[in-house]
Design a protein around this motif. Structure first.
Motif, PDB file in Angstrom:
ATOM      1  N   GLY A 129       0.850  -1.116   0.041  1.00  0.00           N
ATOM      2  CA  GLY A 129      -0.055  -0.052  -0.035  1.00  0.00           C
ATOM      3  C   GLY A 129       0.871   1.033  -0.095  1.00  0.00           C
ATOM      4  N   GLY A 130       0.150   2.430  -0.243  1.00  0.00           N
ATOM      5  CA  GLY A 130       1.013   3.492  -0.471  1.00  0.00           C
ATOM      6  C   GLY A 130       0.847   4.246  -1.576  1.00  0.00           C
ATOM      7  N   ALA A 131       1.597   5.537  -1.789  1.00  0.00           N
ATOM      8  CA  ALA A 131       1.767   5.880  -3.210  1.00  0.00           C
ATOM      9  C   ALA A 131       2.327   5.110  -4.133  1.00  0.00           C
ATOM     10  CB  ALA A 131       2.600   7.114  -3.047  1.00  0.00           C
ATOM     11  N   VAL A 132       1.801   5.224  -5.558  1.00  0.00           N
ATOM     12  CA  VAL A 132       2.412   4.460  -6.595  1.00  0.00           C
ATOM     13  C   VAL A 132       2.304   5.439  -7.642  1.00  0.00           C
ATOM     14  CG1 VAL A 132       1.303   2.090  -5.947  1.00  0.00           C
ATOM     15  CG2 VAL A 132      -0.017   3.816  -7.541  1.00  0.00           C
ATOM     16  N   GLU A 133       3.130   5.062  -8.743  1.00  0.00           N
ATOM     17  CA  GLU A 133       3.075   5.926  -9.780  1.00  0.00           C
ATOM     18  C   GLU A 133       1.903   5.946 -10.663  1.00  0.00           C
ATOM     19  OE1 GLU A 133       6.050   7.703 -11.116  1.00  0.00           O
ATOM     20  OE2 GLU A 133       6.927   6.811  -9.070  1.00  0.00           O
ATOM     21  N   PRO A 134       1.750   7.093 -11.382  1.00  0.00           N
ATOM     22  CA  PRO A 134       0.477   7.499 -12.018  1.00  0.00           C
ATOM     23  C   PRO A 134       0.600   6.336 -12.988  1.00  0.00           C
ATOM     24  CG  PRO A 134       1.780   9.682 -11.846  1.00  0.00           C
ATOM     25  CD  PRO A 134       2.699   8.572 -11.204  1.00  0.00           C
ATOM     26  N   GLY A 135      -0.938   5.926 -12.969  1.00  0.00           N
ATOM     27  CA  GLY A 135      -1.244   4.931 -14.186  1.00  0.00           C
ATOM     28  C   GLY A 135      -0.988   3.552 -13.374  1.00  0.00           C
ATOM     29  N   GLN A 136      -0.546   3.438 -12.215  1.00  0.00           N
ATOM     30  CA  GLN A 136      -0.443   2.009 -11.571  1.00  0.00           C
ATOM     31  C   GLN A 136      -1.417   1.798 -10.500  1.00  0.00           C
ATOM     32  OE1 GLN A 136       2.228  -0.137 -12.461  1.00  0.00           O
ATOM     33  NE2 GLN A 136       2.574   1.546 -13.754  1.00  0.00           N
ATOM     34  N   THR A 137      -2.496   2.804 -10.511  1.00  0.00           N
ATOM     35  CA  THR A 137      -3.430   2.268  -9.562  1.00  0.00           C
ATOM     36  C   THR A 137      -4.614   1.208 -10.208  1.00  0.00           C
ATOM     37  OG1 THR A 137      -4.961   4.036 -10.638  1.00  0.00           O
ATOM     38  CG2 THR A 137      -3.642   4.600  -8.700  1.00  0.00           C
ATOM     39  N   GLN A 138      -5.143   0.452  -9.183  1.00  0.00           N
ATOM     40  CA  GLN A 138      -5.905  -0.339  -9.912  1.00  0.00           C
ATOM     41  C   GLN A 138      -7.402  -0.408  -9.022  1.00  0.00           C
ATOM     42  OE1 GLN A 138      -4.088  -4.249  -9.153  1.00  0.00           O
ATOM     43  NE2 GLN A 138      -2.580  -3.865 -10.686  1.00  0.00           N
ATOM     44  N   TYR A 139      -8.033   0.845  -9.147  1.00  0.00           N
ATOM     45  CA  TYR A 139      -9.270   1.206  -8.314  1.00  0.00           C
ATOM     46  C   TYR A 139     -10.344  -0.062  -8.948  1.00  0.00           C
ATOM     47  CZ  TYR A 139      -6.212   5.144  -6.683  1.00  0.00           C
ATOM     48  OH  TYR A 139      -5.664   5.950  -6.149  1.00  0.00           O
ATOM     49  N   VAL A 140     -10.545   0.218 -10.267  1.00  0.00           N
ATOM     50  CA  VAL A 140     -11.626  -0.913 -10.725  1.00  0.00           C
ATOM     51  C   VAL A 140     -11.661  -2.214 -10.047  1.00  0.00           C
ATOM     52  CG1 VAL A 140     -12.731  -1.859 -12.758  1.00  0.00           C
ATOM     53  CG2 VAL A 140     -11.904   0.708 -12.656  1.00  0.00           C
ATOM     54  N   GLN A 141     -10.509  -2.730 -10.318  1.00  0.00           N
ATOM     55  CA  GLN A 141     -10.282  -4.269  -9.968  1.00  0.00           C
ATOM     56  C   GLN A 141     -10.384  -4.387  -8.345  1.00  0.00           C
ATOM     57  OE1 GLN A 141      -8.348  -2.216 -11.798  1.00  0.00           O
ATOM     58  NE2 GLN A 141      -6.733  -3.542 -13.225  1.00  0.00           N
ATOM     59  N   GLU A 142      -9.899  -3.273  -7.483  1.00  0.00           N
ATOM     60  CA  GLU A 142     -10.077  -3.398  -6.322  1.00  0.00           C
ATOM     61  C   GLU A 142     -11.607  -3.134  -5.458  1.00  0.00           C
ATOM     62  OE1 GLU A 142      -7.504  -0.282  -5.192  1.00  0.00           O
ATOM     63  OE2 GLU A 142      -5.620  -1.418  -5.412  1.00  0.00           O
ATOM     64  N   ILE A 143     -12.284  -2.337  -6.445  1.00  0.00           N
ATOM     65  CA  ILE A 143     -13.739  -2.261  -5.887  1.00  0.00           C
ATOM     66  C   ILE A 143     -14.450  -3.259  -6.353  1.00  0.00           C
ATOM     67  CG2 ILE A 143     -15.691  -0.918  -6.680  1.00  0.00           C
ATOM     68  CD1 ILE A 143     -13.765   1.722  -6.611  1.00  0.00           C
ATOM     69  N   VAL A 144     -14.239  -3.895  -7.736  1.00  0.00           N
ATOM     70  CA  VAL A 144     -14.820  -5.056  -7.972  1.00  0.00           C
ATOM     71  C   VAL A 144     -14.646  -6.263  -7.211  1.00  0.00           C
ATOM     72  CG1 VAL A 144     -15.027  -6.922 -10.042  1.00  0.00           C
ATOM     73  CG2 VAL A 144     -15.112  -4.658 -10.477  1.00  0.00           C
ATOM     74  N   ARG A 145     -13.313  -6.469  -6.654  1.00  0.00           N
ATOM     75  CA  ARG A 145     -13.078  -7.695  -5.942  1.00  0.00           C
ATOM     76  C   ARG A 145     -13.683  -7.277  -4.582  1.00  0.00           C
ATOM     77  NH1 ARG A 145      -7.609  -6.238  -4.086  1.00  0.00           N
ATOM     78  NH2 ARG A 145      -8.845  -4.940  -2.708  1.00  0.00           N
ATOM     79  N   ASP A 146     -13.666  -6.236  -3.860  1.00  0.00           N
ATOM     80  CA  ASP A 146     -14.259  -5.923  -2.854  1.00  0.00           C
ATOM     81  C   ASP A 146     -15.831  -6.248  -2.625  1.00  0.00           C
ATOM     82  OD1 ASP A 146     -11.781  -5.599  -1.569  1.00  0.00           O
ATOM     83  OD2 ASP A 146     -11.949  -3.570  -1.243  1.00  0.00           O
TER      84      ASP A 146
END
Length: 158
Positions: free
Chosen positions: A103-120
């Motif tokens: 967790g924590g900061a990642v480079e722009p474009g390295q986020t996986q928000y859609v996958q994380e929301i779908v998984r949760d």
């Protein structure tokens, strides 16, 4: 059978995520802080409690104790996680959720928000199933419930 798989699957999720966070409390602090929603003291409290809370949920589900109540707590926590990821996404933060350690900061474009929301959301479906149908095979609460039920009374006459 579906309920048993839901209970054991959700238990595995909480045990894995809690253990990974508990093994690296400094990184858990970084992950919680990255969401930028809590004051420093709040970050410390959440980062300190969250791994142990997740482990407790996992153990209770694994054993099958208080399944409906634990499923409700799981659903609430998952909704908080979904809200946290959603607000980070909406605010343009570039973070890894830290859901399973890291967790924590990642480079722009390295986020996986859609996958994380779908998984949760998938995990939330498991919790919802257990709220509606908490009785599952091999749950300790089934044995406890049977022991507490009044049975036929045998008396000796004579």
């Amino acid at each position: 059978m579906v309920g048993t798989l839901a209970r054991l699957g959700l238990a595995a999720v909480w045990l894995a995520s809690g253990l990974l966070k508990a093994l690296d409390p400094a990184q858990t602090y970084v992950a919680v802080k990255a969401y930028d929603v809590l004051p420093t003291d709040g970050v410390s409290i959440v980062a300190g409690i969250l791994p142990w809370f997740e482990l407790a949920l996992g153990v209770l589900l694994l054993l099958g104790v208080g399944t409906r109540a634990v499923a409700v707590l799981s659903a609430v926590l998952l909704l908080v996680f979904i809200a946290g990821v959603s607000q980070a996404w909406a605010r343009g933060l570039n973070i890894d959720c830290g859901c399973f350690g890291g967790g924590g900061a990642v480079e722009p474009g390295q986020t996986q928000y859609v996958q994380e929301i779908v998984r949760d959301t998938g995990f939330l479906v498991l919790a919802a199933w257990l709220i509606v149908r908490p009785r599952t095979f091999g749950a300790l609460e089934n044995l406890i419930g049977r022991a507490a039920e009044p049975g036929p009374r045998h008396s000796k006459v004579g």
